[in-house]
Scaffold this motif. Sequence first.
Motif, PDB file in Angstrom:
ATOM      1  N   LEU A 123     -23.047  15.767  31.917  1.00  6.11           N
ATOM      2  CA  LEU A 123     -22.984  15.674  33.371  1.00  6.11           C
ATOM      3  C   LEU A 123     -22.465  16.964  34.015  1.00  6.11           C
ATOM      4  CD1 LEU A 123     -23.317  13.782  35.801  1.00  6.11           C
ATOM      5  CD2 LEU A 123     -21.021  12.916  35.338  1.00  6.11           C
ATOM      6  N   ASN A 124     -23.113  17.359  35.108  1.00  6.15           N
ATOM      7  CA  ASN A 124     -22.754  18.553  35.877  1.00  6.15           C
ATOM      8  C   ASN A 124     -21.572  18.224  36.800  1.00  6.15           C
ATOM      9  OD1 ASN A 124     -22.607  20.630  37.723  1.00  6.15           O
ATOM     10  ND2 ASN A 124     -24.824  20.710  38.130  1.00  6.15           N
ATOM     11  N   GLU A 125     -20.468  18.904  36.583  1.00  7.81           N
ATOM     12  CA  GLU A 125     -19.262  18.659  37.376  1.00  7.81           C
ATOM     13  C   GLU A 125     -19.519  18.904  38.866  1.00  7.81           C
ATOM     14  OE1 GLU A 125     -14.579  19.767  36.683  1.00  7.81           O
ATOM     15  OE2 GLU A 125     -16.069  21.307  36.260  1.00  7.81           O
ATOM     16  N   GLY A 126     -20.367  19.902  39.158  1.00  4.66           N
ATOM     17  CA  GLY A 126     -20.675  20.227  40.555  1.00  4.66           C
ATOM     18  C   GLY A 126     -21.352  19.068  41.275  1.00  4.66           C
ATOM     19  N   ALA A 127     -22.204  18.337  40.557  1.00  6.62           N
ATOM     20  CA  ALA A 127     -22.895  17.194  41.176  1.00  6.62           C
ATOM     21  C   ALA A 127     -21.901  16.081  41.477  1.00  6.62           C
ATOM     22  CB  ALA A 127     -24.014  16.694  40.259  1.00  6.62           C
ATOM     23  N   VAL A 128     -20.934  15.896  40.569  1.00  3.71           N
ATOM     24  CA  VAL A 128     -19.927  14.846  40.778  1.00  3.71           C
ATOM     25  C   VAL A 128     -19.047  15.214  41.986  1.00  3.71           C
ATOM     26  CG1 VAL A 128     -18.014  13.574  39.740  1.00  3.71           C
ATOM     27  CG2 VAL A 128     -19.952  14.290  38.324  1.00  3.71           C
ATOM     28  N   ARG A 147     -13.669   3.541  38.159  1.00  8.84           N
ATOM     29  CA  ARG A 147     -14.512   3.825  37.005  1.00  8.84           C
ATOM     30  C   ARG A 147     -15.976   3.708  37.440  1.00  8.84           C
ATOM     31  NH1 ARG A 147     -13.696   2.948  31.332  1.00  8.84           N
ATOM     32  NH2 ARG A 147     -15.580   2.115  30.389  1.00  8.84           N
ATOM     33  N   THR A 148     -16.759   4.674  37.059  1.00  9.67           N
ATOM     34  CA  THR A 148     -18.187   4.597  37.417  1.00  9.67           C
ATOM     35  C   THR A 148     -19.022   4.987  36.203  1.00  9.67           C
ATOM     36  OG1 THR A 148     -19.786   5.935  38.647  1.00  9.67           O
ATOM     37  CG2 THR A 148     -17.521   6.531  38.914  1.00  9.67           C
ATOM     38  N   THR A 149     -20.184   4.358  36.070  1.00  9.15           N
ATOM     39  CA  THR A 149     -20.969   4.527  34.834  1.00  9.15           C
ATOM     40  C   THR A 149     -22.442   4.819  35.145  1.00  9.15           C
ATOM     41  OG1 THR A 149     -21.375   2.146  34.791  1.00  9.15           O
ATOM     42  CG2 THR A 149     -19.527   2.952  33.486  1.00  9.15           C
ATOM     43  N   PHE A 150     -23.140   5.266  34.128  1.00  6.55           N
ATOM     44  CA  PHE A 150     -24.573   5.565  34.263  1.00  6.55           C
ATOM     45  C   PHE A 150     -25.423   4.561  33.488  1.00  6.55           C
ATOM     46  CE2 PHE A 150     -22.478   9.393  35.465  1.00  6.55           C
ATOM     47  CZ  PHE A 150     -23.263   9.885  36.496  1.00  6.55           C
ATOM     48  N   HIS A 151     -26.615   4.326  34.004  1.00  9.63           N
ATOM     49  CA  HIS A 151     -27.548   3.402  33.367  1.00  9.63           C
ATOM     50  C   HIS A 151     -28.909   4.060  33.171  1.00  9.63           C
ATOM     51  CE1 HIS A 151     -24.761   0.122  34.017  1.00  9.63           C
ATOM     52  NE2 HIS A 151     -25.613  -0.740  33.507  1.00  9.63           N
ATOM     53  N   ARG A 152     -29.672   3.472  32.284  1.00 10.74           N
ATOM     54  CA  ARG A 152     -31.075   3.880  32.135  1.00 10.74           C
ATOM     55  C   ARG A 152     -31.956   2.886  32.889  1.00 10.74           C
ATOM     56  NH1 ARG A 152     -31.931   5.640  25.782  1.00 10.74           N
ATOM     57  NH2 ARG A 152     -30.356   7.308  25.821  1.00 10.74           N
ATOM     58  N   LYS A 153     -32.825   3.437  33.728  1.00  6.69           N
ATOM     59  CA  LYS A 153     -33.810   2.611  34.423  1.00  6.69           C
ATOM     60  C   LYS A 153     -35.137   2.888  33.733  1.00  6.69           C
ATOM     61  CE  LYS A 153     -35.930   2.186  38.992  1.00  6.69           C
ATOM     62  NZ  LYS A 153     -35.829   2.647  40.383  1.00  6.69           N
ATOM     63  N   GLU A 210     -26.217   3.831  29.833  1.00  8.84           N
ATOM     64  CA  GLU A 210     -26.592   5.084  29.177  1.00  8.84           C
ATOM     65  C   GLU A 210     -25.465   5.456  28.217  1.00  8.84           C
ATOM     66  OE1 GLU A 210     -27.699   7.529  27.505  1.00  8.84           O
ATOM     67  OE2 GLU A 210     -29.154   8.098  29.046  1.00  8.84           O
ATOM     68  N   ALA A 211     -25.712   5.215  26.926  1.00  8.88           N
ATOM     69  CA  ALA A 211     -24.645   5.410  25.938  1.00  8.88           C
ATOM     70  C   ALA A 211     -24.326   6.892  25.710  1.00  8.88           C
ATOM     71  CB  ALA A 211     -25.037   4.745  24.630  1.00  8.88           C
ATOM     72  N   ASP A 212     -25.232   7.780  26.122  1.00  8.48           N
ATOM     73  CA  ASP A 212     -24.982   9.208  25.921  1.00  8.48           C
ATOM     74  C   ASP A 212     -24.041   9.796  26.974  1.00  8.48           C
ATOM     75  OD1 ASP A 212     -26.576   9.258  23.711  1.00  8.48           O
ATOM     76  OD2 ASP A 212     -28.364   9.963  24.774  1.00  8.48           O
ATOM     77  N   LEU A 213     -23.723   9.021  28.002  1.00  8.35           N
ATOM     78  CA  LEU A 213     -22.837   9.529  29.056  1.00  8.35           C
ATOM     79  C   LEU A 213     -21.609   8.632  29.164  1.00  8.35           C
ATOM     80  CD1 LEU A 213     -25.495  10.319  31.787  1.00  8.35           C
ATOM     81  CD2 LEU A 213     -24.084  12.014  30.618  1.00  8.35           C
ATOM     82  N   PRO A 214     -20.457   9.151  28.790  1.00  9.46           N
ATOM     83  CA  PRO A 214     -19.237   8.351  28.912  1.00  9.46           C
ATOM     84  C   PRO A 214     -18.948   8.038  30.381  1.00  9.46           C
ATOM     85  CG  PRO A 214     -18.843  10.363  27.642  1.00  9.46           C
ATOM     86  CD  PRO A 214     -20.206  10.484  28.238  1.00  9.46           C
ATOM     87  N   GLU A 242     -12.277   5.360  24.074  1.00  9.36           N
ATOM     88  CA  GLU A 242     -13.508   5.767  24.714  1.00  9.36           C
ATOM     89  C   GLU A 242     -13.317   7.104  25.438  1.00  9.36           C
ATOM     90  OE1 GLU A 242     -16.928   3.294  26.978  1.00  9.36           O
ATOM     91  OE2 GLU A 242     -14.948   3.248  27.879  1.00  9.36           O
ATOM     92  N   LEU A 243     -14.324   7.943  25.327  1.00  7.86           N
ATOM     93  CA  LEU A 243     -14.281   9.208  26.066  1.00  7.86           C
ATOM     94  C   LEU A 243     -14.462   8.924  27.559  1.00  7.86           C
ATOM     95  CD1 LEU A 243     -16.775  11.216  23.843  1.00  7.86           C
ATOM     96  CD2 LEU A 243     -14.340  11.752  24.101  1.00  7.86           C
ATOM     97  N   VAL A 244     -13.853   9.716  28.412  1.00 11.23           N
ATOM     98  CA  VAL A 244     -14.162   9.662  29.845  1.00 11.23           C
ATOM     99  C   VAL A 244     -14.282  11.093  30.366  1.00 11.23           C
ATOM    100  CG1 VAL A 244     -13.055   7.458  30.420  1.00 11.23           C
ATOM    101  CG2 VAL A 244     -11.735   9.580  30.522  1.00 11.23           C
ATOM    102  N   ASN A 245     -14.969  11.210  31.512  1.00  8.15           N
ATOM    103  CA  ASN A 245     -15.057  12.485  32.240  1.00  8.15           C
ATOM    104  C   ASN A 245     -15.505  13.660  31.365  1.00  8.15           C
ATOM    105  OD1 ASN A 245     -14.157  10.938  34.269  1.00  8.15           O
ATOM    106  ND2 ASN A 245     -12.160  11.944  34.511  1.00  8.15           N
TER     107      ASN A 245
END
Lengths: 495, 116
Positions: free
Chosen positions: A60-65, A82-88, A297-301, B79-82
């Motif tokens: 993830l790009n810190e600038g986008a966050v 807490r916020t998370t990502f999903h695959r559509k 999306e398991a690839d993005l914590p 779990e990892l975060v950020n």
Amino acid sequence: MSTRTATEERAVVIGLEVHVQLETDTKIFCGCSTEPAPDEEPNTRTCPVCLGLPGALPVLNEGAVEAAVKIGKALEADIPERTTFHRKNYYYPDLPKNFQITQYDAPICADGELEVAVEDSRRTIGITRAHLEEDPGSLQHAGGSIDTADHTLVDYNRAGTPLVEIVTEPDFRSPAETRAFLAKLEEVLEYLGVFDATRDGSLRVDANVSLVPGEAVADDGSVPEDALAEANRTEVKNISSHKGAEKALAYEVTRQRNALRRGRAVDQETRHWDESRGITVSMRSKEAEKDYRYFREADLPPLEVSDWRESIPIPELPDARRERFRAEYGLDAESADKLTSRKAVADFYEDVADRFDPDLAATWVADNLLGELNYRDMAITDVADRLEEFARLIELVDAGELTTKNAEEVVLRGMLDDGDDPDTIVEREGLGTADTGEVEAAVADAIDDNPEAVADYHDGDEGAINFLVGQVMQRTGGSADPGEVNALLRERLDE
Amino acid sequence: MSDSPDERSEAAADAADTVDAAEAADATDVDVEDVDHVAGLARVDLEAAEREAFPEQFAEILEYFETLDEVPEFDREAELVNVMRPDEVREGLTQSEALRNAAETEDGYFRGPRVS
């Protein structure tokens, strides 16, 4: 008559989904540039991540966050713990992975609002949520239209560009309100420095439109959920500007009204706004919500950035700045409006208002500069690197070294048309304000050469003085100040 | 896409139904309509023979997932975060590298069949 009236009295209910392209240097999940090179070739800004090659991992790009947090803050939204990502998941070649990384049940912003002025009233539009996602690539349907093309060409340069999708409550009661909201949203996003309205496709809007019985609308203007659920709604896609939104939705509202008036039902469907034809057309129905098979999306914590809301500053926003300009510089509402709608204009005005007379600065920036730019189809951003030259022009006028007329008609236009700086133009055209000796000589000449006008003046003919002022102006090439000339003439003639 | 809370809880309920169905471990729970629906989402045209064979194969695959229920619980690693990277441009692939695995290309584009 009464039934007819009843069916016609329907209230418009509109909610928007606004996709905004974020102004980061790189894509949301990889280090590829988001800046198209001039005349760039397709597929020249890609990497294993945005091409969906096996084994590539998104980061993830810190600038986008940061940009998303700024937007949340400006919209007075919560940034959840807490916020998370999903695959559509969907199968279409604009995304090489066969899924889009987006957010689903834990978006980065929730529960905000934006206040909008619509004609004379102010409306508060609820913001349901805003979430981060990746833009797909672009497709060309080669050898014909989308229906008749025989093959597809795919360019992934745009794939992975960071987007924020802002979803509003169904709070709009007219197409005009959506236009005002989108214009205001663009203003705010531009102030935040996260958005460039001049970039092609930087704003894309989908709108949900339905008509509910007029009597269902509560006194406070809200529409109860059961009335909304009963009315069939259409989703209008492919709107790309605030002006386009008003047009598309005006068309769609009329279309639905006409259908209901003729006793036909409005189909619940997705429609495509065809800008060139000015109509909405039905699109083949696509997947239902559950067909997207959303999963984490398991690839993005997960992200835990709620404290960024405090630590990331945002600039003063347009509404606050407008009020401050009125109070601090004594501007009227119209000038304050013009001077604050773009951040670059407001910054420039503030710079010159602090150095010179604020009223003079307001006239020069709001009327003269913006007027001449507008006439040339230019914006302040087109002359961003020349603002010091415009400040110098205002300085020359403020110091009385250049007349307003010459500054407006010769110097400003010359600066915009020929790209010269003000001092060069003043020197070339000999426009420097005449010095006192020169003016006095011209006054003496005008009196000597026009005995008839002098006699008329002494007989009480006030028109004669104007004639003499004109004579002096002519002799000084317009570089004298008419007020001063008038005073000097009277002094000499009354001696 | 808007995700109204209603739609979301509906989707969650549907997902739960699917799990229950799989747990019932009855091969007849996957029918030809399910196969057609999934094939449609994946834009795959199935032959008649495949349509007949796949319900049973789907059901078998779903049964494998039940095996996961037998895996003992264990302590998860923290779990990892950020996890983020700075917004800095990194060199990617050239056009020819990007297109190297493509079955068909045209003027620097990936070329594919007509889509609608």
